[in-house]
Write an enzyme that holds these catalytic residues in place. Structure first.
Site, PDB file in Angstrom:
ATOM      1  N   GLU A 117      34.373  42.201  36.162  1.00 42.61           N
ATOM      2  CA  GLU A 117      33.619  40.988  36.465  1.00 42.61           C
ATOM      3  C   GLU A 117      33.130  40.917  37.914  1.00 42.61           C
ATOM      4  O   GLU A 117      33.566  40.079  38.706  1.00 42.61           O
ATOM      5  CB  GLU A 117      34.451  39.748  36.110  1.00 42.61           C
ATOM      6  CG  GLU A 117      34.797  39.697  34.633  1.00 42.61           C
ATOM      7  CD  GLU A 117      35.446  38.403  34.172  1.00 42.61           C
ATOM      8  OE1 GLU A 117      35.511  38.191  32.957  1.00 42.61           O
ATOM      9  OE2 GLU A 117      35.876  37.603  35.040  1.00 42.61           O
ATOM     10  N   GLU A 171      37.026  41.797  27.133  1.00 44.65           N
ATOM     11  CA  GLU A 171      37.727  40.504  27.134  1.00 44.65           C
ATOM     12  C   GLU A 171      37.013  39.533  26.205  1.00 44.65           C
ATOM     13  O   GLU A 171      35.792  39.395  26.275  1.00 44.65           O
ATOM     14  CB  GLU A 171      37.797  39.866  28.526  1.00 44.65           C
ATOM     15  CG  GLU A 171      38.705  40.565  29.500  1.00 44.65           C
ATOM     16  CD  GLU A 171      38.781  39.860  30.852  1.00 44.65           C
ATOM     17  OE1 GLU A 171      38.567  38.613  30.892  1.00 44.65           O
ATOM     18  OE2 GLU A 171      39.035  40.530  31.861  1.00 44.65           O
TER      19      GLU A 171
END
Length: 447
Positions: free
Chosen positions: A166, A353
């Site tokens: 991320e 995720e």
């Protein structure tokens, strides 16, 4: 009832991150990370929580691996704490850090679970932050040296690598919004960091190839989907600025070799420019073996001047929300995966995720988290749709294996399929654990 079936070679897993679960923050030579500093700064984390102990997985990893084995997963995504390997970010290696991860990876392999290793999941060594952190190009060099150490040490043992998790959060959430460590609020700084992260990613991929490391390497950007409230051009453009910042800003340079011009121009109007140096874009545009996609939620948006960074107002549509406040929007999952494939081609994708925050507590020894199961049903159905539409999905990692330290939310938000009592550290399987176990073992579910 509808049967949702998945391909025979689908890999099922779960995911965690070092600072969120390991604990043992001051043991065996580990250095300080920016999250140690941030979480110990009053007012930064809910209830003043920190990851000093977290789930204590550093000491309880064997128990956690047994939970994974019983679950039936074939692959587990974890991250290495950079400060355990290089307490000062570079220089002297901490042998006890390497020893721990060898024991951990060996235990996974002995139990038939393939390791997928994330090299950076936000716990930058504080010593590097003290010299400018990711805004300093020396940190890029230090990261590549750390990655090289890991590649050499675990060559043949770990065959799936993720450089960064991320990058949007590492740059803009941490250094523009200020919600994550180190907590800065500077748009130029965040933009500089976003670029340096991609350079670090690219140079790490180059090093991986140069060393002839066995296996595959990719990275894991987070994604969202903003559906325009109307087909008015202003609404469409506002939503695509939001999508482009999460998706194209961090993917176009890797796959196409340039940043999206609409955002380059948008930032320029705000006095912000990219710190591109000679050779940077070539370094970033390295072929990768797979793309990790993190997805939790999406929104409906419309144009509104001076709203957020991109003049986009979120429109409340009455969608269900998880306990962290994010809308449940499985169509966004389908849309973003379709969009990525349309834009970048048939790249192999792992869902690195996906999951939901629901704070259900044990009642008579059981944790009935029906809302989490519903969320997973909805999103796995969307995933099945994109697979049948031709998107190249290789695997799915549910976030998270354990309830854990949820960054600025501390221990107040639970994402796990295993409940953790933070007082006793007792693990307790939730209903969602048993539901996911069936999916993993059957490769299908009824909905």
């Amino acid at each position: 009832m509808t049967i949702i079936q998945f391909p025979k070679d689908m890999k099922w897993g779960t995911a965690t991150a070092s600072y969120q679960i390991e604990g043992a923050a001051f043991e065996d030579g580990r250095g300080l990370s920016i999250w140690d500093t941030f979480s110990h700064t009053p007012g930064k984390v809910v209830n003043g929580d920190n990851g000093d102990v977290a789930c204590d997985s550093y000491h309880r990893y064997e128990e956690d691996i047994q939970l994974m084995k019983e679950l039936g997963i074939s692959v587990y995504r974890f991250s290495v704490a950079w400060p355990r390997i290089f307490p000062n970010g570079k220089g002297e290696i901490n042998p006890k850090g390497l020893e721990f991860y060898h024991k951990f990876v060996n235990a996974l392999l002995e139990n038939g679970i393939e390791p997928m290793c994330t090299l950076y999941h936000w716990d930058l060594p504080q010593a590097l932050q003290d010299t400018g952190g990711w805004a300093n190009r020396d940190t890029v060099k230090a990261f590549v040296e750390y990655a090289e150490t890991m590649f050499k040490e675990f060559n043949g043992k770990i065959k799936k690598w993720i450089t960064l998790n991320e990058p949007l959060c590492i740059s803009y959430i941490a250094n523009y919004v200020g919600a994550h460590a180190p907590g800065n609020k500077d748009l130029q700084l965040a933009t500089d960091i976003s670029h340096h992260l991609l350079v670090a990613h690219g140079r790490t991929v180059q090093k991986f190839r140069e060393l002839g490391t066995k296996g595959e390497i990719g990275y894991a950007p987070n994604t969202t989907w903003f559906e325009p409230f109307s087909n008015r051009l202003e609404d469409v453009e506002a939503c695509y600025r939001e999508i482009d910042h999460q998706v194209r800003w961090f993917m176009d340079p890797v796959f196409i070799g340039e940043y999206p011009q609409n955002l380059v121009d948008w930032f320029k109007e705000k006095g912000v420019e990219l710190p591109i140096e000679k050779g940077d874009m070539d370094s970033i545009q390295q072929p990768i073996d797979f793309l990790g996609i993190n997805y939790y939620a999406g929104q409906i948006g419309r144009y509104k001047e001076n709203t957020g960074l991109f003049d986009c107002e979120i429109v409340e549509m009455g969608y269900d929300r998880t306990d962290i406040g994010w809308p449940v929007y499985p169509d966004g999952f389908y849309n973003v995966l379709s969009y990525v494939t349309e834009r970048y081609g048939n790249v192999p994708i792992y869902i690195t995720e996906n999951g939901a925050c629901y704070n259900d507590e044990p009642v008579s020894g059981t944790v009935k988290d029906a809302k989490r199961i519903k969320y997973l049903q909805q999103h796995l159905t969307a995933l099945s749709r994109v697979i049948e539409s031709g998107v190249n999905i290789k695997g799915y990692f549910l976030w998270s294996m354990l309830d854990n330290f949820e960054w600025a939310e501390g221990f107040s938000k639970r994402f796990g399929i295993v409940h953790v009592d933070y007082n006793t550290l007792v693990r307790r399987k939730k209903d969602s654990y048993y539901w996911y176990k069936k999916v993993v073992n059957n490769n299908w579910f009824e909905y």
